[in-house]
Design an enzyme around this catalytic site. Structure first.
Site, PDB file in Angstrom:
ATOM      1  N   CYS A   1      80.499  24.663  13.001  1.00 52.12           N
ATOM      2  CA  CYS A   1      80.779  25.883  13.762  1.00 52.12           C
ATOM      3  C   CYS A   1      82.107  26.520  13.364  1.00 52.12           C
ATOM      4  O   CYS A   1      82.360  27.679  13.681  1.00 52.12           O
ATOM      5  CB  CYS A   1      80.790  25.583  15.250  1.00 52.12           C
ATOM      6  SG  CYS A   1      79.343  24.663  15.776  1.00 52.12           S
TER       7      CYS A   1
ATOM      8  N   HIS B   1      84.204  30.505  19.907  1.00 56.33           N
ATOM      9  CA  HIS B   1      82.905  29.946  19.526  1.00 56.33           C
ATOM     10  C   HIS B   1      81.974  29.983  20.738  1.00 56.33           C
ATOM     11  O   HIS B   1      82.385  29.688  21.856  1.00 56.33           O
ATOM     12  CB  HIS B   1      83.088  28.511  19.038  1.00 56.33           C
ATOM     13  CG  HIS B   1      81.795  27.841  18.708  1.00 56.33           C
ATOM     14  ND1 HIS B   1      80.821  28.451  17.956  1.00 56.33           N
ATOM     15  CD2 HIS B   1      81.307  26.620  19.041  1.00 56.33           C
ATOM     16  CE1 HIS B   1      79.788  27.631  17.834  1.00 56.33           C
ATOM     17  NE2 HIS B   1      80.058  26.513  18.487  1.00 56.33           N
TER      18      HIS B   1
ATOM     19  N   ASN C   1      73.900  28.739  20.807  1.00 60.34           N
ATOM     20  CA  ASN C   1      74.913  28.313  19.840  1.00 60.34           C
ATOM     21  C   ASN C   1      74.332  28.473  18.437  1.00 60.34           C
ATOM     22  O   ASN C   1      73.400  27.773  18.064  1.00 60.34           O
ATOM     23  CB  ASN C   1      75.270  26.849  20.137  1.00 60.34           C
ATOM     24  CG  ASN C   1      76.341  26.299  19.215  1.00 60.34           C
ATOM     25  OD1 ASN C   1      76.710  26.921  18.222  1.00 60.34           O
ATOM     26  ND2 ASN C   1      76.831  25.122  19.549  1.00 60.34           N
TER      27      ASN C   1
HETATM   28  O1  UT7 Z   1      78.966  23.833  18.626  1.00 58.58           O
HETATM   29  C1  UT7 Z   1      79.695  22.654  18.533  1.00 58.58           C
HETATM   30  C2  UT7 Z   1      80.354  22.344  19.771  1.00 58.58           C
HETATM   31  N1  UT7 Z   1      79.389  21.977  20.786  1.00 58.58           N
HETATM   32  C3  UT7 Z   1      79.755  21.980  22.026  1.00 58.58           C
HETATM   33  O2  UT7 Z   1      80.866  22.339  22.277  1.00 58.58           O
HETATM   34  C4  UT7 Z   1      78.818  21.459  23.065  1.00 58.58           C
HETATM   35  C5  UT7 Z   1      79.620  20.675  24.077  1.00 58.58           C
HETATM   36  N2  UT7 Z   1      78.828  20.068  25.163  1.00 58.58           N
HETATM   37  C6  UT7 Z   1      78.151  20.775  26.051  1.00 58.58           C
HETATM   38  O3  UT7 Z   1      78.045  21.964  25.981  1.00 58.58           O
HETATM   39  C7  UT7 Z   1      77.538  20.028  27.216  1.00 58.58           C
HETATM   40  O4  UT7 Z   1      77.991  18.692  27.207  1.00 58.58           O
HETATM   41  C8  UT7 Z   1      75.981  20.032  27.228  1.00 58.58           C
HETATM   42  C9  UT7 Z   1      75.485  21.413  27.579  1.00 58.58           C
HETATM   43  C10 UT7 Z   1      75.454  19.597  25.879  1.00 58.58           C
HETATM   44  C11 UT7 Z   1      75.470  19.079  28.319  1.00 58.58           C
HETATM   45  O5  UT7 Z   1      76.016  19.400  29.577  1.00 58.58           O
HETATM   46  P1  UT7 Z   1      76.617  18.253  30.510  1.00 58.58           P
HETATM   47  O6  UT7 Z   1      77.051  18.886  31.759  1.00 58.58           O
HETATM   48  O7  UT7 Z   1      77.646  17.515  29.707  1.00 58.58           O
HETATM   49  O8  UT7 Z   1      75.344  17.391  30.819  1.00 58.58           O
HETATM   50  P2  UT7 Z   1      75.023  15.853  30.461  1.00 58.58           P
HETATM   51  O9  UT7 Z   1      74.774  15.695  29.010  1.00 58.58           O
HETATM   52  O10 UT7 Z   1      76.033  14.970  31.096  1.00 58.58           O
HETATM   53  O11 UT7 Z   1      73.671  15.672  31.250  1.00 58.58           O
HETATM   54  C12 UT7 Z   1      73.633  15.707  32.681  1.00 58.58           C
HETATM   55  C13 UT7 Z   1      72.218  15.391  33.130  1.00 58.58           C
HETATM   56  C14 UT7 Z   1      71.656  14.116  32.506  1.00 58.58           C
HETATM   57  O12 UT7 Z   1      70.837  13.488  33.480  1.00 58.58           O
HETATM   58  P3  UT7 Z   1      71.404  12.230  34.302  1.00 58.58           P
HETATM   59  O13 UT7 Z   1      71.762  11.209  33.269  1.00 58.58           O
HETATM   60  O14 UT7 Z   1      72.586  12.761  35.058  1.00 58.58           O
HETATM   61  O15 UT7 Z   1      70.233  11.870  35.158  1.00 58.58           O
HETATM   62  C15 UT7 Z   1      70.783  14.634  31.392  1.00 58.58           C
HETATM   63  O16 UT7 Z   1      69.725  13.765  31.080  1.00 58.58           O
HETATM   64  O17 UT7 Z   1      71.340  16.459  32.720  1.00 58.58           O
HETATM   65  C16 UT7 Z   1      70.238  15.919  31.979  1.00 58.58           C
HETATM   66  N3  UT7 Z   1      69.859  16.884  30.978  1.00 58.58           N
HETATM   67  C17 UT7 Z   1      68.991  17.887  31.202  1.00 58.58           C
HETATM   68  N4  UT7 Z   1      68.280  18.219  32.293  1.00 58.58           N
HETATM   69  C18 UT7 Z   1      67.486  19.301  32.214  1.00 58.58           C
HETATM   70  C19 UT7 Z   1      70.313  17.002  29.698  1.00 58.58           C
HETATM   71  N5  UT7 Z   1      69.732  18.046  29.093  1.00 58.58           N
HETATM   72  C20 UT7 Z   1      68.902  18.609  29.999  1.00 58.58           C
HETATM   73  C21 UT7 Z   1      68.047  19.730  29.981  1.00 58.58           C
HETATM   74  N6  UT7 Z   1      67.367  20.037  31.091  1.00 58.58           N
HETATM   75  N7  UT7 Z   1      67.904  20.497  28.894  1.00 58.58           N
END
Ligand code: UT7
Length: 331
Positions: free
Chosen positions: A117, A258, A288
């Site tokens: 990115c 970004h 993204n």
């Molecule tokens: O471009 C390069 C740089 N990239 C970034 O900067 C991305 C950085 N990270 C992020 O944007 C975020 O961490 C994400 C959007 C990828 C994820 O958000 P989060 O708030 O960190 O969620 P998480 O990964 O901790 O997931 C929370 C919950 C999990 O369930 P449990 O374990 O709490 O039961 C996931 O399984 O949300 C669940 N989950 C989803 N639920 C519905 C993960 N993806 C999904 C989904 N739909 N698509």
């Protein structure tokens, strides 16, 4: 010759996104997710998906043509083409070579850089230096990605995040009355390669008959960890270029970050002390798009009149590597 240090300006910008829109609702029919989850966690509503037979180079060339037109330049005048991408048409030759051919930019040296990115701003810093020291008079830099080809469409934790598109800018020597790139910054932390990668398809892990179903040639990310580093590194990089350009946060007319996650963008905006409402966001429409994201945002902000000649803008990015970069520009 030595001791040259030409000022370098952005003479034109362009962008292109494929026609096909993939909404959160449509994704929710494929994997266990919802518009509500995706929008509240990321700020994304929809993303664009390249058509059958539409490659990264095609999107890059479409964006480039618009940037050339705005700069009032012919493709044949371009001396250097750098394409930033992690989704090249082929591993070799470089996507920039296909772009050179598609544009008819036969006088340009062309190569790719891989900085995820952060690639578009890495390309900006490199080409700025190459123009400043007199090696080239101009450059066409492009961030272009067909991430839809490298996403595991069965993995809800990644497939909702990414999209396809391209953005471009023409850089050239600036006349004294024109704006210029004031300051740039780049950084890398190779200890954190494991947080965001495409593990398969390279020489370390070729795709074979026995692993072909394991989705190894798709993006894998430890989102929470990446999130934390993204906020810290982008804040630091933006502050560095603001200070190197001898500016104060209130002098910045527009911050173009970004476009990965609205919560990351809000966190940076809150920490930078740039006046409210000066941060450009378009990730709701495109998700993204990695190296293309800041380039598309720059073009949209430019063409919609978000900033004008003489304004100071700051671009700041973060991605796999981990890598980060920023640039302060007087428009
Ligand atoms: O471009 C390069 C740089 N990239 C970034 O900067 C991305 C950085 N990270 C992020 O944007 C975020 O961490 C994400 C959007 C990828 C994820 O958000 P989060 O708030 O960190 O969620 P998480 O990964 O901790 O997931 C929370 C919950 C999990 O369930 P449990 O374990 O709490 O039961 C996931 O399984 O949300 C669940 N989950 C989803 N639920 C519905 C993960 N993806 C999904 C989904 N739909 N698509």
């Amino acid at each position: 010759m030595s001791g040259l240090d030409y000022q370098v300006c952005i003479a034109g910008t362009g962008s292109y996104v494929p026609e096909k829109i993939l909404t959160n609702e449509e994704l929710a029919k494929r994997v266990d997710t919802s518009d509500e989850w995706i929008f509240t966690r990321t700020g994304i509503r929809e993303r664009r998906i390249a058509a059958e037979g539409e490659f990264t180079s095609h999107m890059a060339s479409n964006a480039a043509r618009k940037a050339l037109e705005q700069a009032g330049m012919e493709a044949s005048e371009i001396q250097l083409i750098i394409v930033a991408t992690i989704t090249p048409d082929t591993i070799t030759p470089a996507t920039a070579c296909y772009v050179q051919q598609q544009l008819g930019a036969s006088n340009a040296v062309a190569f790719d850089i891989s900085a995820a990115c952060s690639g578009f701003l890495y390309a900006m810093k490199m080409s700025k230096r190459m123009i400043a020291d007199g090696a080239f008079e101009n450059a066409l830099i492009i961030g272009a990605e067909k991430l839809s080809a490298f996403v595991n469409w069965e993995d809800r934790t990644t497939c909702v995040l990414f999209g396809d598109g391209a953005g471009a800018a023409v850089l050239r020597r600036a006349a004294p009355e024109e704006g210029s790139i004031l300051a740039t910054e780049m950084g890398t932390d190779g200890k954190l390669t494991h947080l965001l990668n495409i593990p398969g398809g390279g020489s370390a892990c070729p795709i074979t008959e026995s692993n072909v179903n394991d989705h190894l040639a798709t993006l894998a990310m430890q989102g929470k960890e990446v999130f934390k580093h993204a906020v810290n590194r982008m804040k630091q990089a933006a502050e560095t270029v603001i200070s190197r350009a001898d500016l104060q946060p209130e002098d910045i007319a527009c911050v173009i970050p970004h476009q990965a996650n609205l919560r990351i963008i809000d966190a940076i905006a809150g920490r930078l002390s740039v006046p409210e409402g000066r941060v450009f966001v378009n990730l709701d429409k495109y998700g993204n798009t990695s190296a293309a994201a800041v380039a598309i945002a720059l073009d949209e902000a430019n063409r919609s009149g978000v900033f004008k000649r003489g304004d100071n803008i700051v671009m700041v990015v973060f991605g796999a590597g981990l890598t980060w970069a920023a640039a302060a520009v007087r428009w």
